[in-house]
Design a protein around this motif. Structure first.
Motif, PDB file in Angstrom:
ATOM      1  N   SER A  91      -7.012  -4.502  -2.736  1.00  0.00           N
ATOM      2  CA  SER A  91      -6.407  -3.694  -1.272  1.00  0.00           C
ATOM      3  C   SER A  91      -6.859  -2.358  -1.780  1.00  0.00           C
ATOM      4  CB  SER A  91      -4.829  -3.508  -1.565  1.00  0.00           C
ATOM      5  OG  SER A  91      -5.004  -2.859  -2.824  1.00  0.00           O
ATOM      6  N   CYS A  92      -7.031  -1.413  -0.851  1.00  0.00           N
ATOM      7  CA  CYS A  92      -7.319   0.234  -0.990  1.00  0.00           C
ATOM      8  C   CYS A  92      -8.758  -0.038  -1.442  1.00  0.00           C
ATOM      9  CB  CYS A  92      -6.198   0.527  -2.256  1.00  0.00           C
ATOM     10  SG  CYS A  92      -4.543   0.495  -1.717  1.00  0.00           S
ATOM     11  N   SER A  93      -9.401   0.321  -0.782  1.00  0.00           N
ATOM     12  CA  SER A  93     -11.089   0.590  -1.448  1.00  0.00           C
ATOM     13  C   SER A  93     -11.515   1.993   0.216  1.00  0.00           C
ATOM     14  CB  SER A  93     -11.842   0.016  -0.407  1.00  0.00           C
ATOM     15  OG  SER A  93     -11.642  -1.199   0.851  1.00  0.00           O
ATOM     16  N   LEU A 110     -10.154   0.434   4.832  1.00  0.00           N
ATOM     17  CA  LEU A 110     -10.897   2.157   4.641  1.00  0.00           C
ATOM     18  C   LEU A 110      -9.379   2.891   4.511  1.00  0.00           C
ATOM     19  CD1 LEU A 110     -10.195   2.226   7.383  1.00  0.00           C
ATOM     20  CD2 LEU A 110     -12.559   1.604   7.603  1.00  0.00           C
ATOM     21  N   TYR A 111      -9.753   4.367   4.147  1.00  0.00           N
ATOM     22  CA  TYR A 111      -8.962   4.966   4.646  1.00  0.00           C
ATOM     23  C   TYR A 111      -9.772   6.900   5.259  1.00  0.00           C
ATOM     24  CZ  TYR A 111      -6.821   3.412   0.151  1.00  0.00           C
ATOM     25  OH  TYR A 111      -6.361   3.728  -0.434  1.00  0.00           O
ATOM     26  N   GLU A 112      -8.661   6.444   6.168  1.00  0.00           N
ATOM     27  CA  GLU A 112      -8.888   7.828   7.662  1.00  0.00           C
ATOM     28  C   GLU A 112      -9.243   9.073   7.142  1.00  0.00           C
ATOM     29  OE1 GLU A 112      -5.670   7.168   6.265  1.00  0.00           O
ATOM     30  OE2 GLU A 112      -4.005   8.836   6.967  1.00  0.00           O
ATOM     31  N   ASP A 146      -1.481   1.441   5.863  1.00  0.00           N
ATOM     32  CA  ASP A 146      -1.041   2.503   6.447  1.00  0.00           C
ATOM     33  C   ASP A 146      -2.559   2.700   7.073  1.00  0.00           C
ATOM     34  OD1 ASP A 146      -1.286   2.692   3.879  1.00  0.00           O
ATOM     35  OD2 ASP A 146      -0.057   4.495   3.712  1.00  0.00           O
ATOM     36  N   HIS A 147      -3.303   3.084   6.059  1.00  0.00           N
ATOM     37  CA  HIS A 147      -4.872   3.943   6.155  1.00  0.00           C
ATOM     38  C   HIS A 147      -5.553   3.375   7.048  1.00  0.00           C
ATOM     39  CE1 HIS A 147      -3.562   6.625   3.345  1.00  0.00           C
ATOM     40  NE2 HIS A 147      -3.268   5.835   2.017  1.00  0.00           N
ATOM     41  N   GLU A 148      -5.797   2.380   7.541  1.00  0.00           N
ATOM     42  CA  GLU A 148      -6.484   1.642   8.603  1.00  0.00           C
ATOM     43  C   GLU A 148      -5.559   2.577   9.734  1.00  0.00           C
ATOM     44  OE1 GLU A 148      -5.232  -0.440   6.708  1.00  0.00           O
ATOM     45  OE2 GLU A 148      -6.833  -2.023   6.041  1.00  0.00           O
ATOM     46  N   GLY A 165      -0.325  -4.507  -2.066  1.00  0.00           N
ATOM     47  CA  GLY A 165      -1.222  -4.008  -2.631  1.00  0.00           C
ATOM     48  C   GLY A 165      -0.268  -2.431  -2.639  1.00  0.00           C
ATOM     49  N   ASP A 166      -1.141  -1.421  -2.128  1.00  0.00           N
ATOM     50  CA  ASP A 166      -0.110   0.027  -1.779  1.00  0.00           C
ATOM     51  C   ASP A 166      -0.716   1.084  -2.809  1.00  0.00           C
ATOM     52  OD1 ASP A 166       0.256   1.542  -0.074  1.00  0.00           O
ATOM     53  OD2 ASP A 166       2.047   1.222  -1.360  1.00  0.00           O
ATOM     54  N   THR A 167      -0.432   0.057  -4.000  1.00  0.00           N
ATOM     55  CA  THR A 167       0.068   1.459  -4.927  1.00  0.00           C
ATOM     56  C   THR A 167      -1.340   1.765  -5.619  1.00  0.00           C
ATOM     57  OG1 THR A 167       0.230   0.241  -6.949  1.00  0.00           O
ATOM     58  CG2 THR A 167       2.074   0.431  -5.304  1.00  0.00           C
TER      59      THR A 167
HETATM   60 FE   LIG Z   1      -4.007   2.619  -0.534  1.00  0.00          FE
END
Ligand SMILES: [Fe+2]
Length: 584
Positions: A155-157, A186-188, A248-250, A466-468
């Motif tokens: 998770s979290c790239s 991905l991140y916004e 969330d970041h999607e 994931g997430d953290t």
């Molecule tokens: Fe994240």
């Protein structure tokens, strides 16, 4: 004539959302590739810049994905053909056909290939205008008696935060049934929005036409396109089928049903932004819609014969109530504990929502597989920390280190039953609060219902999270008649490149191992924590046990790195006994 309401518009966009999924049930070789080198006789100039991918395997089918980039400025559709074979040389073709990709779907293609055999490895590739894509490898779900299932969990790239070495390492795994991506693919943010200070020097700054926060459809599409040019991410997609859910970041940070922390009215209508985000997600991710009429629903199950039933959940979009905030419960004399407790344990507060929770209960009840696995985003374990430590997290590092030392000494004495502890000292370590209200800790009643359900059904429950950005393992406990009782375990993966606790706490490197041990001691249900490294989790299921292997890389800030073998960690859980044990 009736004016279109916003609701009509949203519904219309929802129905038209996402990539066209072309179904292909053809078996044997049809030789329908006459358009392979041209489009209606017109030569096209195209490229496969974004690799290939597969996902959502079934016993007889799988989703194949690619994206064609027209390089001739022509916006008309492009003919694409595909081949699926049971051998890497493509001599044993089992499926081939062709279709067109269109600008309306960002030239992405998803093929739902059917007619395959269970538990088999297949090779696939695409052709367009004389150009051939890289080859991808995929695997269908097995049937019947299954000896072993192995997943890589990630998770979290965040592209500007570092290199995707973690994807590269996961792609080197010898045997993967699937890659589970638990979100924040991905991140916004804009380049400098989140740990992007070194992006420029790493050559990972966002491109000029996409260096602001994603809000419009074109922003989301371009961000996916950028990420998919990464060779390490391409390698992992080509290696095994993905089973993905969004976090969330999607969409935007700390998303919930009707909003997100990182969205305000100056950025337009949230529901419209969400539709754009989800449209791009369905175009670019190799995911099969669970319900053709409602592509907001992505919770779904995958059955690996009699061994594993994997239930993928959505804790963001479909049913989450807005996050609680401690600041709303602060009074002149401190936290209004009574009001806070009432809110956080309110049975009407939802994370999955009633419909999804009922679906999950039914899925757990009807599966007879040895392991019931939940693939989901946020930590489910009770991360209850001494309240004093939560306040201390804001203190400068030296003070925090001293506080951690004090509290761990007290906790050690408490666990040994030291009779000289004062009431005040006991209160310091037993007055606890959840550290993250965006996680299941902020939705306690629904968590209790889920864990009680698993217990009543007598299932072996393994929850993945994931997430953290950190690696964790916890016992999932309920308040049984005689104190706390573990009814399952949680295995949480570190991030691919997003920063972890070390970034937030600004702890000196040498203080990190001590902080990790201290937090593991102070949080009752927590059994393992790596708070400072990027990595992934490999989970292997057999009839007897679940084995978790956390693997970490030395750095994501430079193109040179090693696997940090010394800090790799392994734990096991035996079927029938929901307790984590350290493994070799
Ligand atoms: Fe994240």
């Amino acid at each position: 004539m009736r004016r279109l309401t916003r609701r009509d518009f949203i519904r219309a966009s929802a129905l038209g959302m996402g990539a066209v999924v072309v179904s292909s049930g053809l078996t044997g070789c049809g030789g329908s590739s006459s358009n392979r080198n041209s489009d209606n006789g017109n030569e096209r100039l195209v490229a496969f810049h974004h690799g290939v991918a597969s996902g959502d395997p079934q016993t007889q089918g799988v989703i194949l994905w690619t994206r064609v980039t027209p390089e001739d400025g022509d916006t008309s559709p492009v003919s694409v053909s595909w081949e699926v074979a049971s051998d890497a040389d493509f001599t044993q073709l089992v499926n081939e056909d062709s279709t067109e990709v269109r600008q309306a779907y960002d030239y992405t293609l998803k093929v739902d290939v059917q007619g395959l055999e269970p538990g088999k490895t297949y090779y696939y590739r695409f052709h367009a205008a004389g150009v051939t894509s890289p080859v991808g490898v995929t695997r269908t779900l097995p049937e019947g008696s299954v000896d072993q299932v192995t997943f890589a969990v990630l998770s979290c790239s965040n592209y500007p935060a570092g290199f995707f070495h973690v994807y590269a390492e996961a792609a080197k795994e010898a045997q993967l049934d699937a890659v589970l991506h638990l979100g924040d693919y991905l991140y916004e943010y804009a380049t400098d929005g989140y740990d992007g200070d070194q992006a420029e020097q790493m050559g990972r700054a966002l491109p000029e036409n996409n260096d602001l926060e994603m809000i419009q459809l074109v922003d989301y599409r371009r961000r996916y396109a950028l990420y998919r040019t990464d060779p390490d991410l391409q390698a992992l997609h080509a290696k095994a089928p993905f089973i993905a859910v969004w976090d969330d970041h999607e969409i935007a940070n700390d998303a919930w049903m009707e909003g997100a922390e990182n969205h305000d009215s100056t950025e337009g209508d949230y529901l419209l932004r969400k539709q754009y985000a989800l449209q791009a997600y369905f175009e670019w991710m190799p995911i099969r819609p669970f319900d053709d009429n409602d592509r907001e629903i992505i919770y779904r199950s995958f059955h690996y014969g009699d061994l594993v039933s994997l239930h993928m959940l959505d804790t963001r979009i479909i049913g989450r109530d807005e996050q609680l905030s401690y600041t709303d419960y602060l009074t002149d004399t401190g936290l209004d504990a009574e009001a806070f407790t009432a809110a956080v344990t309110d049975p009407n507060r939802h994370l999955l929502g009633t419909t999804q929770l009922n679906w999950l209960s039914e899925a757990l009840a009807t599966s007879s597989a040895t392991w019931q696995v939940l693939g989901q985003q946020v930590l489910m374990g009770r991360m209850l920390m001494p309240a004093e430590m939560l306040q201390g997290l804001l203190a400068p590092a030296p003070e925090l280190v001293t506080l951690i030392e004090e509290l761990t000494t007290l906790k050690g004495r408490y666990l040994q039953g030291d009779p000289t502890l004062t009431e005040e000292e006991i209160a310091r370590i037993t007055t606890v609060l959840p550290y993250n209200l965006d996680a299941w800790d902020g939705y306690m009643a629904e968590r209790e219902v889920l864990l009680q359900t698993a217990k009543q059904l007598g299932k072996n429950l393994v929850v993945l999270a994931g997430d953290t950005h950190n690696a964790w393992a916890s016992h999932l406990t309920i308040d049984g008649g005689e104190g706390k009782q573990s009814v399952g375990v949680e295995l949480a993966t570190a991030s691919v490149s997003s920063p972890g606790l070390e970034y937030y706490l600004q702890l000196p490197t040498e203080a990190i191992p001590q902080a990790e041990q201290a937090i593991t001691l102070l949080v009752d249900d927590l059994q393992y924590l790596n708070a400072s490294q990027r990595g992934y989790l490999r989970v292997t299921f057999t009839a007897e046990e679940t084995r978790a292997d956390w693997r970490f890389v030395s750095t994501v800030k430079s193109s040179d790195y090693q696997v940090d073998e010394a800090r790799g960690h392994s734990m096991t859980v035996q079927a029938g006994s929901p307790a984590l044990t350290q493994a070799d």
